[in-house]
Design a protein around this motif. Structure first.
Motif, PDB file in Angstrom:
ATOM      1  N   TRP A 207       0.840  -1.207   0.000  1.00  0.00           N
ATOM      2  CA  TRP A 207       0.000   0.000   0.000  1.00  0.00           C
ATOM      3  C   TRP A 207       0.875   1.257   0.000  1.00  0.00           C
ATOM      4  O   TRP A 207       0.588   2.236  -0.698  1.00  0.00           O
ATOM      5  N   GLN A 283      -4.903 -12.981  -2.763  1.00  0.00           N
ATOM      6  CA  GLN A 283      -5.971 -12.531  -3.652  1.00  0.00           C
ATOM      7  C   GLN A 283      -7.225 -13.391  -3.498  1.00  0.00           C
ATOM      8  O   GLN A 283      -8.351 -12.873  -3.561  1.00  0.00           O
ATOM      9  N   ARG A 287      -9.226 -10.270  -2.589  1.00  0.00           N
ATOM     10  CA  ARG A 287      -9.319  -9.510  -3.836  1.00  0.00           C
ATOM     11  C   ARG A 287     -10.692  -8.865  -4.041  1.00  0.00           C
ATOM     12  O   ARG A 287     -10.756  -7.704  -4.451  1.00  0.00           O
ATOM     13  N   VAL A 290     -10.760  -5.672  -2.041  1.00  0.00           N
ATOM     14  CA  VAL A 290      -9.831  -4.658  -2.539  1.00  0.00           C
ATOM     15  C   VAL A 290     -10.354  -4.063  -3.842  1.00  0.00           C
ATOM     16  O   VAL A 290     -10.310  -2.842  -4.051  1.00  0.00           O
ATOM     17  N   GLU A 291     -10.860  -4.911  -4.722  1.00  0.00           N
ATOM     18  CA  GLU A 291     -11.342  -4.425  -6.017  1.00  0.00           C
ATOM     19  C   GLU A 291     -12.563  -3.533  -5.862  1.00  0.00           C
ATOM     20  O   GLU A 291     -12.721  -2.545  -6.598  1.00  0.00           O
ATOM     21  N   LEU A 294     -10.741  -0.207  -4.604  1.00  0.00           N
ATOM     22  CA  LEU A 294      -9.789   0.476  -5.482  1.00  0.00           C
ATOM     23  C   LEU A 294     -10.158   0.422  -6.959  1.00  0.00           C
ATOM     24  O   LEU A 294      -9.672   1.239  -7.750  1.00  0.00           O
ATOM     25  N   SER A 299      -6.112  -2.414  -8.138  1.00  0.00           N
ATOM     26  CA  SER A 299      -5.982  -3.688  -7.421  1.00  0.00           C
ATOM     27  C   SER A 299      -4.877  -4.538  -8.043  1.00  0.00           C
ATOM     28  O   SER A 299      -4.061  -5.138  -7.328  1.00  0.00           O
TER      29      SER A 299
END
Length: 333
Positions: A207, A283, A287, A290-291, A294, A299
């Motif tokens: 990050w 992931q 994932r 996160v997707e 972001l 991602s």
């Protein structure tokens, strides 16, 4: 969890969960040996709460079914076995299409089928079944995921209240969740665990890489939180005491070693493969979250930074990395 069957899917990155299930299997079997034997005239109903999709989904249900069939055979003989229903439950975003595809393939091998199966989409923090209809409820590697960030006690109580309504008297609740050891004062109180595990530090660095490259700002970096909480055995026991209705049969904290020595030696010769494998596991777990935060492009960049960090840090391959689990079985009273 990441659906599908590609390299970053949960179904292809759940070996750690499989090992945890194997370690906790004796506790499950022991609890089923003491379960009340119900009438053979009505179906026995099992549910897997937070089932995901993959071989782990069926392993524990198979264990429950086989253990119960042995007990009923010993008491009533082979001609009086009750029919068994198994309900696989998870959030609507779970890959139920894959789950039932794999179940169909499994049944071709196991024919005749040992149980009837159904899917129940929904959150296990809500009621999922009618009152007093479930005989065995299991939840594996799921209850540490919260409905919202910092809702640990609230979520645990909701989970237990719902199961208290759904499970018949004498039924079994078996839970395996991410956890931390007894005596640690907070989720991050066990600094030894934190230091030994590559995920926490390396993900923070990934990050920071996005921030240093001007791809995100500090507010974006600091605004992402993984809604998970690793409870101690004392916290779990206190939650069960507050809700009442369950008698704890067994509770243990266990350490699950992430990789065998043989695998580590293999990866020492090919750290790039280690970085890729480690990133696939991460992931598979986070994932989708996160997707959603972001977007797909950032991602991809975040997980690429993570992979680069892991691939170039040989220190992790010289450590014994583990994660903790809390396992308990309880009888509905």
């Amino acid at each position: 969890m990441q659906g599908g069957e590609d390299d970053v899917s949960y179904v292809n990155n759940s070996d750690r969960q499989a090992l945890a299930i194997t370690l906790s299997k004796p506790i499950l079997i022991s609890s089923l040996q003491t379960i009340k034997l119900f009438s053979t005239n009505s179906p026995i109903r099992i549910t897997d709460l937070g089932c995901a999709a993959g071989s782990n989904t069926f392993t524990t249900v198979d264990t429950v079914v086989e253990t119960l069939r042995r007990r009923y055979t010993a008491v009533y003989g082979g001609g009086s076995l009750p029919e068994i229903e198994a309900f696989f439950s998870d959030l609507p975003s779970n890959d139920f299409n894959l789950l039932f595809k794999l179940l169909t393939e499994k049944r071709r091998v196991d024919s005749p089928a040992k149980y009837f199966a159904g899917g129940v989409p929904g959150s296990f923090y809500d009621r999922l079944f009618p009152r007093g209809t479930i005989h065995v409820a299991v939840s594996l590697s799921a209850l540490h995921w919260l409905s919202q960030y910092m809702q640990s006690d609230h979520d645990l109580e909701n989970f237990l209240k719902c199961r208290k309504e759904e499970i018949v008297n004498g039924g079994v609740l078996f839970v395996l969740m991410g956890g931390r050891p007894s005596g640690s004062c907070s989720q991050f109180g066990d600094q030894g665990t934190r230091a030994k595990h590559p995920f926490t530090i390396t993900m923070e660095q990934a990050w920071q890489d996005l921030l240093d490259e001007g791809l995100i700002d500090e507010e974006t970096r600091d605004g992402f939180n993984i809604p998970a909480y690793m409870r101690s055995p004392e916290e779990v026991a206190a939650g069960i005491d507050r809700i009442s209705g369950f008698k704890i049969e067994k509770m243990e904290y266990m350490k699950v070693v992430e990789h065998s020595d043989e695998k580590k030696e293999e990866w020492k010769k090919d750290p790039v493969s280690y970085g890729r494998a480690r990133t696939n596991v991460v992931q598979a777990a986070i994932r989708p979250m996160v997707e959603a935060y972001l977007g797909p492009d950032l991602s991809d960049k975040l997980f690429k930074r993570y992979e680069n960090r892991v691939s170039t840090n040989r220190e992790f391959l010289h450590k014994t990395c583990f994660y903790g689990i809390v396992v308990f079985s309880a009888i509905r009273i």
